[in-house]
Every structure is written in C-alpha cells, then in structure tokens.
Design an enzyme around this catalytic site. Structure first.
Site, mmCIF file in Angstrom:
data_model
loop_
_atom_site.group_PDB
_atom_site.id
_atom_site.type_symbol
_atom_site.label_atom_id
_atom_site.label_comp_id
_atom_site.label_asym_id
_atom_site.label_seq_id
_atom_site.Cartn_x
_atom_site.Cartn_y
_atom_site.Cartn_z
ATOM 1 N N LYS A 115 -0.156 10.614 1.474
ATOM 2 C CA LYS A 115 0.191 9.184 1.457
ATOM 3 C C LYS A 115 -0.870 8.374 0.726
ATOM 4 O O LYS A 115 -0.567 7.593 -0.178
ATOM 5 C CB LYS A 115 0.326 8.679 2.896
ATOM 6 C CG LYS A 115 0.339 7.168 3.023
ATOM 7 C CD LYS A 115 0.309 6.722 4.469
ATOM 8 C CE LYS A 115 -1.044 6.672 5.116
ATOM 9 N NZ LYS A 115 -1.829 5.460 4.941
ATOM 10 N N ASN A 116 -2.144 8.580 1.096
ATOM 11 C CA ASN A 116 -3.198 7.742 0.517
ATOM 12 C C ASN A 116 -3.355 7.974 -0.980
ATOM 13 O O ASN A 116 -3.742 7.072 -1.724
ATOM 14 C CB ASN A 116 -4.534 7.990 1.229
ATOM 15 C CG ASN A 116 -4.545 7.360 2.616
ATOM 16 O OD1 ASN A 116 -3.679 6.548 2.932
ATOM 17 N ND2 ASN A 116 -5.517 7.733 3.438
ATOM 18 N N CYS A 123 -8.195 -5.156 10.726
ATOM 19 C CA CYS A 123 -7.040 -4.382 11.167
ATOM 20 C C CYS A 123 -7.390 -3.637 12.428
ATOM 21 O O CYS A 123 -8.504 -3.743 12.939
ATOM 22 C CB CYS A 123 -6.532 -3.466 10.074
ATOM 23 S SG CYS A 123 -7.558 -2.070 9.804
ATOM 24 N N ARG A 157 -12.600 -4.433 7.721
ATOM 25 C CA ARG A 157 -12.593 -3.676 6.458
ATOM 26 C C ARG A 157 -12.859 -4.644 5.319
ATOM 27 O O ARG A 157 -11.944 -5.124 4.653
ATOM 28 C CB ARG A 157 -11.255 -2.954 6.295
ATOM 29 C CG ARG A 157 -11.084 -1.871 7.349
ATOM 30 C CD ARG A 157 -9.690 -1.331 7.403
ATOM 31 N NE ARG A 157 -9.495 -0.161 6.580
ATOM 32 C CZ ARG A 157 -8.418 0.619 6.643
ATOM 33 N NH1 ARG A 157 -7.471 0.363 7.504
ATOM 34 N NH2 ARG A 157 -8.286 1.661 5.848
ATOM 35 N N ASP A 207 -10.047 9.795 9.692
ATOM 36 C CA ASP A 207 -8.609 9.773 9.989
ATOM 37 C C ASP A 207 -8.172 10.934 10.886
ATOM 38 O O ASP A 207 -7.017 10.990 11.306
ATOM 39 C CB ASP A 207 -7.788 9.803 8.683
ATOM 40 C CG ASP A 207 -7.808 8.451 7.970
ATOM 41 O OD1 ASP A 207 -8.394 7.496 8.512
ATOM 42 O OD2 ASP A 207 -7.233 8.356 6.865
ATOM 43 N N ARG A 264 4.274 5.259 9.714
ATOM 44 C CA ARG A 264 3.635 4.755 8.493
ATOM 45 C C ARG A 264 3.057 5.906 7.671
ATOM 46 O O ARG A 264 2.898 5.791 6.458
ATOM 47 C CB ARG A 264 2.481 3.800 8.853
ATOM 48 C CG ARG A 264 2.918 2.420 9.258
ATOM 49 C CD ARG A 264 1.715 1.566 9.518
ATOM 50 N NE ARG A 264 0.726 1.764 8.458
ATOM 51 C CZ ARG A 264 -0.558 1.492 8.556
ATOM 52 N NH1 ARG A 264 -1.042 0.991 9.660
ATOM 53 N NH2 ARG A 264 -1.365 1.696 7.565
HETATM 54 C C1 UD1 Z 1 -9.378 4.648 2.992
HETATM 55 C C2 UD1 Z 1 -8.131 5.311 3.551
HETATM 56 C C3 UD1 Z 1 -8.206 5.370 5.062
HETATM 57 C C4 UD1 Z 1 -9.483 6.067 5.502
HETATM 58 C C5 UD1 Z 1 -10.703 5.435 4.834
HETATM 59 C C6 UD1 Z 1 -11.983 6.202 5.107
HETATM 60 C C7 UD1 Z 1 -6.473 4.732 1.879
HETATM 61 C C8 UD1 Z 1 -5.266 3.928 1.536
HETATM 62 N N1 UD1 Z 1 -6.990 4.539 3.111
HETATM 63 O O1 UD1 Z 1 -9.401 3.327 3.496
HETATM 64 O O2 UD1 Z 1 -7.070 6.086 5.537
HETATM 65 O O3 UD1 Z 1 -9.629 5.932 6.901
HETATM 66 O O4 UD1 Z 1 -10.519 5.386 3.411
HETATM 67 O O5 UD1 Z 1 -11.869 7.502 4.690
HETATM 68 O O6 UD1 Z 1 -6.926 5.540 1.102
HETATM 69 N N2 UD1 Z 1 -16.566 -1.056 3.299
HETATM 70 C C9 UD1 Z 1 -17.432 -2.096 3.052
HETATM 71 N N3 UD1 Z 1 -17.193 -2.908 1.979
HETATM 72 C C10 UD1 Z 1 -16.139 -2.714 1.140
HETATM 73 C C11 UD1 Z 1 -15.257 -1.639 1.403
HETATM 74 C C12 UD1 Z 1 -15.494 -0.815 2.499
HETATM 75 O O7 UD1 Z 1 -18.390 -2.306 3.780
HETATM 76 O O8 UD1 Z 1 -15.990 -3.472 0.174
HETATM 77 C C13 UD1 Z 1 -16.815 -0.157 4.453
HETATM 78 C C14 UD1 Z 1 -15.702 -0.212 5.509
HETATM 79 O O9 UD1 Z 1 -15.914 -1.234 6.437
HETATM 80 C C15 UD1 Z 1 -15.827 1.167 6.141
HETATM 81 C C16 UD1 Z 1 -16.301 2.054 4.986
HETATM 82 O O10 UD1 Z 1 -16.790 1.173 3.982
HETATM 83 O O11 UD1 Z 1 -16.844 1.151 7.121
HETATM 84 C C17 UD1 Z 1 -15.219 2.922 4.393
HETATM 85 O O12 UD1 Z 1 -14.103 2.136 4.033
HETATM 86 P P1 UD1 Z 1 -13.190 2.543 2.805
HETATM 87 O O13 UD1 Z 1 -13.576 3.885 2.315
HETATM 88 O O14 UD1 Z 1 -13.180 1.418 1.838
HETATM 89 O O15 UD1 Z 1 -11.754 2.655 3.474
HETATM 90 P P2 UD1 Z 1 -10.377 2.241 2.832
HETATM 91 O O16 UD1 Z 1 -10.402 2.460 1.374
HETATM 92 O O17 UD1 Z 1 -9.964 0.912 3.355
#
Ligand code: UD1
Length: 438
Positions: free
Chosen positions: A22-23, A118, A123, A306, A398
C-alpha cells in the site's frame, strides 16, 4: 459500524499470497502524475487508502483508469495545479501530501491542506518543507492550506534531521526536474522508497543511491510512461508471520521479498518461531513455548513501527517480561487498554511497553483504534478461545485487502458483522446463539 466476529483458539494453517505494498503504491501514484503520458501500475492492493489517493488525483484533473481491482492507469496531463487538495482528502488519507512533492516538481506550484495530527501521534512536515525551501520553493500556510510556489527549482544539498519516509519521497519527487543535482542525506531506506525511485528511473528520472543513506537526483526535462509492478507488502506479510506464532500455527506466505522480512524473521525466531525463507516464500511455524524478548522500533532495516502492535500481541504470550520501545510514533500504544479487556498484561512507561506474558488471551469486545493496532487485536482474537468482536474495522480495511478472507483460507473462523452500535452487534450475535463474554 462494521466489526469482525472471531471464533478463536485455533491455529492458522495453510498458504496465502501477499498483495502489493500500500505505502509503495501511494508514492508510485504521485510519481505517475509527473508524466503527461498514461502509465500502468500493476499489483496495487484493493484497499481504501488507495482509492482515496486516486480520488484526490481525479479531483485535481488527473486521469485515473481502473483496469481491474489490482491495475490502474494514471496520467497527469490535465492536472490543474491551482486546484486545492482539501482537508477532507488529506484527513482521509495522510499520504495525499505526496501530491505536494509531485505537483511542486512538475508545476512549481501546489496547494495542499496541511494534515493534522493523527491517531498514532504527531506527524510534522518540517523536514518536507525544509527540503522544498532549499530547492527554491516558497511555502505559505493560509487557512490550513499549504501554498507552495517556486520561480525555479534548483538542485541543493539537503540533510534530513530524521530519516522520514514521507520527506524522502516528497523531496525526491520535487527534485526530479530541478536544475542541477540534489543530494539528500540521512534519507529513509524503506523498501517502498527504493520502489518509488526505481519506477521514477524507469520513467526517465536520474536517481542514484535509493536504499542507502544518500540519494542523488540529477534533474531531467521530462518523464515518460511506464508499466510498473508494485513490490509485495512487507507489513501485510509481517502481520501474517506474527499471526502464525500467535496462534501456534504453520503458515506459508507466497509473493514476498525475504530481504524485506529479515528483521521480522530474527525477532520471531528469538520468540521461538521457526522461520524458513525459500525464494519468494516464507514459512512460519509457531510454538506454544515463546520466550520474552526486547524490541526497539527503528527506520529500515530496523524493526518497522507498523508491526509493533502485532508483535506486542506475540510478546504478550511469551514466558517472562518483554520490553518494546517505540521510537517513531509516540501514540502507538492505543491498543493497550483494549487488550487489557482481553486480559493482556501490558504497561506503558514513557516510550516503552512492559509486557508480562500470559498463556492465552480472553475473548472480549474491543475496538480498533487505528490500522495496525486493529490488525493486532484481530491476532489476539484469533488466539483467544471463544468469540471476540473487533469493532471499527474500517481502519483495518485501509491497509489490508480481504483480511478476513485470507484468514478464513488459513482456517480461521472470522466474519464481518454490521450494526450501528455495540448493542446492535451483541443482539445480532445473540440471535446467532453465539456465547460472548464482555
Ligand atoms: C510512513 C508510512 C507509515 C510508517 C512510517 C514510519 C507511508 C504512506 N506511511 O509514514 O506507514 O509508519 O513511514 O515507517 O509510507 N518526522 C518529523 N518531521 C517531518 C517528517 C517526519 O519529525 O517532517 C518524524 C515523525 O514525527 C516520525 C518520524 O519522523 O517520528 C518518521 O515519520 P515518517 O517516516 O515521515 O512517516 P510517514 O512518512 O508519515
């Protein structure tokens, strides 16, 4: 409300096949709109998150043709970058924000609602915005909408403070047509980051280093169409692997990439399972003699956040005390209170979960707090003797295609029931003369 009704206590046995990730598919769709030609993406999972993102693409003028439930054709030809991707879209499906990077990259302009917090924790988007800014993009937040605009996109050196999956993909997309070379350091190395980079390269992008700590992108003029197949879903495969151990079963899972499952294999073996890789297949044989473990979630190749809730269900059945530390999302223990209704003995302490093993979960009515925690509660229900109800399965739907159907194929007694309230559901069950314990 839709719920799963599970008559548990039986081992899962047999063979199933895993769907596409999915991701990965979500990022691939964003990549596909960067070409005006019609690309074909195969092996997409038929889950609600996928449909939400395809709806967002249609809403801004993109072409989306569903060939069948696992194949879609996408073109970005008629996209209007002035269209706002509104909060309703982003709220339904956070990864709508991938369209931000794709639209910036292609049109130097994007309007996307800022996703809120969320259910698994805050996030932020600061790393995405930092990367865009270094490429020359000005972003403005007005009434909850991010307005992004650049006169020119210029390659830059970007260091991510955290290896964010979303920021890595978004910045990579934004840099595809930028003048010169972009170098992003401390990037995410998750399998789907590599998959998205592979598809973009097949479309004509110049991307090196995906899967390592640094990704280098050299700007190109245009992207052409592609025929691409999504990689298998690491998290879906991991969930079923853990299911084999939780139910003391024996499952063979087809269509996997063993390399993506290595850390899951190691941790399941520590718990006592037997895990055998064979080409694109993994077999997991459970045991009722599980040993407690320590587990820390970490970016790939570490243990995926996850799969943390599902793994906690397995640890809850191990002899002694297991400790899980969640380092990615701070609110990822929302299932603990629900699980205590199934006699799970778990205590949250700061970012850690202390788990005292019990021989078996008890059946109860529980509610799914989010996608992965919902799947974890289903695994606990499959372990418990008697009837368990897992409410709010729209979260599970989802990310898992025909979860109940696959579990039935493995011998589970699980079905979907519908009703407005728990009371409706209880009545429905009583009508079927099922005995439940609340
Ligand atoms: C993606 C996955 C999600 C998975 C996560 C971590 C998708 C669609 N979703 O989510 O299923 O749980 O990776 O493997 O691929 N962070 C910051 N600043 C930012 C962005 C992120 O501080 O600008 C932090 C977040 O709070 C979190 C960490 O980085 O603690 C990882 O988040 P991130 O890898 O960005 O997760 P997603 O891409 O949202």
């Amino acid at each position: 409300m839709r719920s799963y009704l599970i008559d548990g206590g039986k081992p899962l046995k047999g063979t199933i096949e895993i769907n596409g990730a999915k991701n990965s598919a979500l990022g691939l769709f964003a990549g596909a709109i960067m070409s005006d030609e019609l690309s074909t993406i195969e092996n997409i999972p038929n889950v609600s998150d996928i449909n939400y993102l395809l709806d967002s693409i249609t809403m801004i003028g993109g072409t989306v043709k569903r060939k069948d439930k696992h194949t879609v054709q996408i073109s970005g030809k008629n996209i209007n970058p002035e269209e706002i991707i509104d909060y309703d879209c982003v709220k339904k499906m956070r990864a709508s924000y991938y369209l931000l990077g794709a639209l910036i990259g292609k049109y130097k302009k994007a309007r996307v609602a800022l996703p809120g917090g969320c259910e698994i924790g805050s996030r932020p988007l600061d790393q995405h915005l930092k990367g865009f800014s270094l490429l020359g993009v000005k972003t403005n937040l007005k009434n909850g909408i991010i307005y992004a605009e650049a006169k020119e996109l210029k390659g830059a050196n970007i260091y991510l403070d955290v290896p964010s999956v979303g920021a890595t993909i978004n910045i990579m997309l934004a840099a595809i047509f930028a003048k010169g070379t972009t170098c992003i350091t401390n990037v995410a190395k998750e399998p789907h980051v590599v998959d998205i980079a592979n598809m973009l390269c097949a479309m004509g992008a110049k991307i090196k280093g995906a899967g390592t700590d640094t990704i280098e992108i050299t700007g190109v003029q245009r992207l052409h169409k592609v025929n691409y197949t999504v990689i298998p879903d690491q998290i879906e495969a991991g969930t079923f692997m853990i299911g084999a151990l939780v139910t003391n079963g024996d499952i063979t899972i087809k269509n996997v990439i063993p390399k993506h499952l290595e850390i899951i294999k190691y941790k399941l073996e520590e718990l006592g399972a037997t895990v055998i890789f064979d080409n694109d297949t993994v077999r997991v044989i459970g045991t009722n003699k599980k040993q407690s473990i320590r587990l820390v979630t970490a970016p790939y190749p570490g243990f995926p956040t996850d799969l943390q809730p599902q793994m906690a269900i397995a640890c809850g059945l191990a002899k002694g005390t297991s400790i899980i530390r969640e380092t990615i999302f701070e609110k990822r223990y929302a299932y603990v209170d629900e699980l205590s209704r199934m006699s799970g003995k778990m205590k949250v302490s700061s970012d850690s979960l202390i788990i005292e093993g019990i021989p078996q979960y008890q059946n109860a009515i529980v509610s799914s707090p989010d996608l992965r925690a919902g799947a974890a509660l289903v695994l606990a229900g499959l372990n418990a003797e008697g009837f368990t109800i897992v409410e709010n399965i729209q979260y599970i739907e989802r990310g898992y295609e025909v979860f109940d159907e696959k579990l039935r194929k493995l011998g589970a007694n699980i079905k979907i029931i519908e009703g407005q309230t728990s009371e409706d559901i209880r009545r429905q069950i009583q009508k079927e003369r099922f005995k439940i314990i609340k």
